[in-house]
Design an enzyme around this catalytic site. Structure first.
Site, short mmCIF file in Angstrom:
data_model
loop_
_atom_site.label_atom_id
_atom_site.label_comp_id
_atom_site.label_asym_id
_atom_site.label_seq_id
_atom_site.Cartn_x
_atom_site.Cartn_y
_atom_site.Cartn_z
CG HIS A 25 -9.78 -1.15 -2.64
ND1 HIS A 25 -8.61 -1.49 -3.30
CD2 HIS A 25 -9.40 -0.40 -1.57
CE1 HIS A 25 -7.58 -0.98 -2.66
NE2 HIS A 25 -8.02 -0.31 -1.60
CD GLU A 49 -2.15 2.26 -3.78
OE1 GLU A 49 -3.30 2.59 -4.10
OE2 GLU A 49 -1.70 2.44 -2.62
CG ASP A 102 -1.94 1.01 1.29
OD1 ASP A 102 -2.72 1.05 0.33
OD2 ASP A 102 -2.02 1.78 2.27
C1 BGC Z 1 -5.56 2.13 -0.38
C2 BGC Z 1 -6.77 2.81 0.20
C3 BGC Z 1 -6.42 3.28 1.60
C4 BGC Z 1 -5.13 4.11 1.59
C5 BGC Z 1 -4.60 4.28 2.95
C6 BGC Z 1 -4.62 3.30 -0.48
O1 BGC Z 1 -3.83 3.47 -1.47
O2 BGC Z 1 -5.79 1.50 -1.61
O3 BGC Z 1 -7.90 1.99 0.21
O4 BGC Z 1 -7.46 4.07 2.08
O5 BGC Z 1 -4.14 3.53 0.81
O6 BGC Z 1 -4.06 3.09 3.43
#
Ligand code: BGC
Length: 558
Positions: A331, A257, A202
């Site tokens: 999501h 990500e 993440d």
């Molecule tokens: C996730 C989100 C999340 C955020 C904080 C993002 O990139 O995909 O769903 O709210 O990171 O963790």
């Protein structure tokens, strides 16, 4: 035991949002036994790996992205035994399982943060980022969180501010602290030792910050992303250390990500020689329909925008350099059909067309649960009381309650963008709540579940589901689709997005009409030559099995 383990680039990854996938005990919340009960379905779809959104213990303010214990399973999802059984059953079916790894922040309820907050001498104090007030008594600098407010929250008890890029309930971890890094590596090994196949990490390019905390130059912020917040000064050191101490010790792949990245960044993060991550996934393409051109006006994206994004990712990055995921929905975004297609008149055709794009580009495709059915945004999200996800709630709070903006204007934007659209229950059949739960679902099902569901689509050879099965099969059997060179063609066309994929002696042609009107085309003579003996492999209308003349023609809507 997993065929795609070595050739991990050839994976087709399916994102499971556990809260909304399948509830086994009637509490209205999806769970691990529910996922186990649907593994045969996932195997029949043909996907090779499953990615689970976070299932760790959490107060659930950001649905699992706010963790209080990295080592245990959120009780409403099940137990560690359930998890181990899930992993075993996934492997039995020759699929891989990757877990979501949230490294940038924890919940403010995590024992580390509690200790850090309550005792300045605690060994956990420096696990987070604390600073005294700035010269004017306000926050230490002007950084803003993703939820619209300052990235700093003042803590009465400490008389200091702590930093958070997301909600104030998600304090950022201090990766400059070597003890914190070791604690995280230990936790990663705990999961990898159970035999999982990798991580989706993440917001990973946010973990290193410039801790001199310069103010953001707002003009630069807009053109360049977030120069101090993303891709910070030690990010590559930390990833190389993580790779050396953890990833390289296992046979796994990692998908980081990241937002605000350039082509060069992708190479830097994923080139095999640099030993950092396996691939980058970036929301750039999935947010095309939501470019913040003007706070409130949805910018109509054009095919030129899409071509530009693709030119960047397809043309300049790829084997044997860096690697990236094909990521058009997740999501956090509205549903695929709403962003790129037409969810009303052409739901089936446009869902299939977008699926074709997803499976015929270079990279590793990610399918969000339900996209294989052509699930759509939920038209029943009307007022702020219908919304469950914190980003939209926080946005509403800032805009309406603090800044006094017009409520209807703000709701229009929320109705279009709310992350809840992607999180409504998976639509299994026409029974109550789409067969997701026998109880009251935590988020109501999209009312179109009576027509749009797995059971209905299983028996229809022309369903979106069965089309996805064919696409996945074709992709698995033809490495050209994973690795082949991408060449954009018909680049002036206003309705058609078209490209060739070239690999050894093969040439593949993909023609996608992104409009509601018929679209005429005629190919360049050089391309026609390459395609001399071409035959039609797949098309998204029933009658597309007829032989067509590839040189020129008329594509139906979508
Ligand atoms: C996730 C989100 C999340 C955020 C904080 C993002 O990139 O995909 O769903 O709210 O990171 O963790």
């Amino acid at each position: 035991h997993i065929k795609y383990k070595k050739a991990w680039k050839q994976n087709i990854i399916y994102e499971i949002y556990p809260r909304s996938f399948k509830d086994s005990n009637g509490d209205g919340i999806g769970d691990l036994p529910g996922i186990i009960s649907k593994l045969d379905y996932l195997q029949s779809l043909g996907v090779t790996a499953l990615w689970l959104n976070p299932i760790y213990q959490s107060p659930d303010i950001d649905h699992g992205y706010d963790i209080t214990d990295y080592y245990s399973i959120q009780p409403e999802y099940g137990t560690m035994k359930d998890f181990e059984l899930l992993l075993e059953e996934v492997h039995k079916r020759d699929m891989g399982l990757i877990m979501d790894l949230v490294l940038n922040h924890t919940s403010d309820q995590h024992p580390w943060f509690k200790a850090s907050r309550s005792d300045k001498h605690s060994r956990y104090r420096d696990y987070y980022i604390w600073r005294p007030a700035g010269a004017d008594g306000g926050p230490p600098n002007n950084w803003s969180s993703y939820l619209g407010k300052s990235a700093w929250t003042f803590d009465e008890e400490n008389q200091e501010f702590y930093m958070h890029l997301y909600n104030s309930t998600q304090p950022d971890l201090n990766w400059d602290n070597p003890d914190l890094r070791e604690s995280m590596y230990k936790m990663m090994r705990f999961w990898l030792d159970k035999g999982i196949d990798g991580f989706r990490i993440d917001a990973v390019n946010a973990i290193s910050k410039d801790q001199t905390f310069p103010d953001s130059d707002l003009s630069r912020l807009q053109s360049n992303g977030e120069p101090f917040i993303k891709n910070g000064p030690y990010i590559h050191d930390y990833l190389q250390e993580m790779n050396e101490k953890v990833f390289s010790q296992y046979d796994i792949f990692t998908a980081g990500e990241m937002s605000y990245i350039s082509e060069q960044d992708v190479l830097d993060y994923t080139h095999p020689d640099r030993k950092e991550l396996s691939m980058v996934i970036s929301p750039e393409a999935s947010t095309l329909g939501n470019l913040p051109e003007d706070e409130f006006q949805q910018k109509e994206w054009t095919l030129d925008d899409l071509r530009e994004v693709m030119q960047k990712w397809q043309k300049n990055v790829g084997d044997p350099g860096g690697w990236f995921g094909l990521y058009f929905s997740n999501h956090d975004q509205p549903r695929l059909v709403n962003t790129f297609g037409n969810p009303v008149e052409y739901r089936v055709q446009s869902a299939k067309m977008i699926g074709t794009m997803l499976h015929t580009l270079k990279g590793t495709p990610f399918i969000l649960q339900g996209d294989e059915l052509g699930m759509t945004n939920n038209p029943k999200l009307h007022s702020i009381d219908d919304i469950k996800e914190q980003q939209a709630l926080a946005y509403y709070d800032v805009m309406v309650n603090e800044r006094g903006e017009d409520e209807e204007k703000i709701m229009q934007r929320i109705r279009r963008k709310a992350r809840d659209h992607a999180r409504t229950p998976m639509q299994w059949d026409e029974s109550n709540h789409a067969g997701f739960t026998t109880g009251e679902p935590w988020l109501p099902a999209n009312p179109n579940y009576k027509e749009v569901n797995v059971k209905e689509q299983e028996s229809d050879p022309y369903s979106v589901l069965n089309y996805y099965r064919r696409l996945i099969e074709i992709r698995k059997n033809n490495p050209v689709l994973t690795y082949g060179e991408y060449k954009a063609i018909l680049t002036d066309h206003s309705q058609i997005f078209a490209y060739l994929r070239l690999f050894m002696d093969q040439t593949w042609l993909v023609l996608l009409n992104f409009s509601e009107e018929e679209a005429a085309y005629s190919l360049d003579p050089n391309d026609i030559e390459r395609l001399a003996d071409a035959r039609l492999l797949i098309g998204n209308y029933k009658e597309s099995n007829e032989i067509i003349d590839l040189k020129s023609g008329n594509l139906k809507p979508y």
